[in-house]
Design a protein around this motif. Structure first.
Motif, short mmCIF file in Angstrom:
data_model
loop_
_atom_site.label_atom_id
_atom_site.label_comp_id
_atom_site.label_asym_id
_atom_site.label_seq_id
_atom_site.Cartn_x
_atom_site.Cartn_y
_atom_site.Cartn_z
N GLY A 1 5.15 13.76 -11.74
CA GLY A 1 5.63 13.73 -13.12
C GLY A 1 4.64 14.41 -14.06
O GLY A 1 5.03 15.15 -14.97
N LYS A 2 3.37 14.21 -13.86
CA LYS A 2 2.36 14.85 -14.69
C LYS A 2 2.39 16.37 -14.48
O LYS A 2 2.25 17.14 -15.44
CB LYS A 2 0.96 14.32 -14.36
N LEU A 3 2.54 16.81 -13.23
CA LEU A 3 2.60 18.25 -12.95
C LEU A 3 3.82 18.88 -13.61
O LEU A 3 3.75 19.98 -14.15
CB LEU A 3 2.63 18.50 -11.43
N ARG A 4 4.97 18.23 -13.60
CA ARG A 4 6.18 18.76 -14.25
C ARG A 4 6.00 18.87 -15.75
O ARG A 4 6.39 19.86 -16.34
CB ARG A 4 7.38 17.86 -13.95
N GLY B 1 0.83 -1.22 0.00
CA GLY B 1 0.00 0.00 0.00
C GLY B 1 0.85 1.25 0.00
O GLY B 1 0.56 2.22 -0.72
N THR B 2 1.90 1.24 0.79
CA THR B 2 2.81 2.39 0.84
C THR B 2 3.48 2.59 -0.51
O THR B 2 3.58 3.72 -1.02
CB THR B 2 3.87 2.19 1.93
N MET B 3 3.95 1.51 -1.11
CA MET B 3 4.62 1.61 -2.41
C MET B 3 3.65 2.09 -3.49
O MET B 3 4.02 2.89 -4.35
CB MET B 3 5.24 0.27 -2.81
N ALA B 4 2.42 1.61 -3.45
CA ALA B 4 1.43 2.06 -4.43
C ALA B 4 1.14 3.55 -4.25
O ALA B 4 1.02 4.30 -5.23
CB ALA B 4 0.14 1.26 -4.29
N GLY B 5 1.07 3.98 -2.99
CA GLY B 5 0.86 5.41 -2.73
C GLY B 5 2.02 6.25 -3.22
O GLY B 5 1.82 7.31 -3.84
N ARG C 1 2.01 6.46 -6.96
CA ARG C 1 0.96 7.40 -7.41
C ARG C 1 1.43 8.86 -7.20
O ARG C 1 1.18 9.72 -8.06
CB ARG C 1 -0.33 7.14 -6.62
N ILE C 2 2.06 9.11 -6.08
CA ILE C 2 2.57 10.48 -5.81
C ILE C 2 3.58 10.86 -6.88
O ILE C 2 3.52 11.97 -7.46
CB ILE C 2 3.18 10.56 -4.40
N PHE C 3 4.53 9.95 -7.17
CA PHE C 3 5.55 10.26 -8.17
C PHE C 3 4.95 10.43 -9.56
O PHE C 3 5.38 11.29 -10.34
CB PHE C 3 6.65 9.20 -8.19
N SER C 4 3.93 9.62 -9.88
CA SER C 4 3.31 9.78 -11.21
C SER C 4 2.57 11.11 -11.29
O SER C 4 2.59 11.79 -12.33
CB SER C 4 2.37 8.62 -11.52
#
Length: 177
Positions: A168-171, A155-159, A162-165
């Motif tokens: 990446g979309k914001l950048r 769950g932590t890794m999936a979170g 998701r945060i990193f993706s």
């Protein structure tokens, strides 16, 4: 239209299940031998008692007719009724004896069943309960020490993914704008 044989349809025939490896002429167990012996003895005793009853009736009827010829008793019909009554009393006594013996045999069989349940089935059930308790403990241990941490980590890794993706979309959005 012709019916196709199994080989022609491309299917293989399923071999028949092998018969259990119990020999047909297996020697009887000691319990079976003991039961047969008791059945033979009981049948012989019952047959002898029945033959004795028939012989007794024959002798009683002969003596009754001899007594009627001698004029000792009033009539042959009264003698026949008396013989039938005596035979019925003897038959009921014999039947009561057999029922009593069969009740004793029944009580012995119930006692052996009780011993079987107590000495053989009881320990097997206790072993099965112990196995279930062990499986339950193992399941709790694996759930608490393996499954729960792996689920939390996943769950932590999936979170984080998701945060990193999203970052990446914001950048890409900020760089392209």
């Amino acid at each position: 239209m012709e019916a196709l044989q199994p080989e022609e349809r491309g299917t293989t025939q399923i071999p028949s299940r092998p018969e259990p490896a119990v020999p047909v002429d297996a020697p009887p167990s000691p319990a079976e031998l003991r039961a047969r012996r008791w059945m033979i003895i009981g049948g012989s005793i019952a047959g002898l008692l029945l033959v004795g009853l028939i012989v007794l009736l024959v002798f009683l009827s002969i003596s009754a007719y001899q007594a009627t010829e001698a004029g000792v008793t009033p009539s042959p019909s009264n003698m026949v009724v008396g013989l039938l009554r005596d035979a019925a009393i003897i038959f009921v006594a014999f039947e009561t004896l057999i029922i009593g013996l069969l009740l004793i045999v029944l009580m012995l069989q119930i006692q052996s069943l009780t011993v079987l349940l107590r000495d053989e089935i009881g320990p097997m059930l206790e072993a099965a309960n112990e196995t279930v308790r062990t499986v339950r403990g193992t399941t709790k241990f694996v759930s608490h020490n393996v499954v729960s941490p792996v689920m939390k980590w996943s769950g932590t890794m999936a979170g984080l993914r998701r945060i990193f993706s999203e970052i990446g979309k914001l950048r890409r959005k900020n760089d392209g704008a």
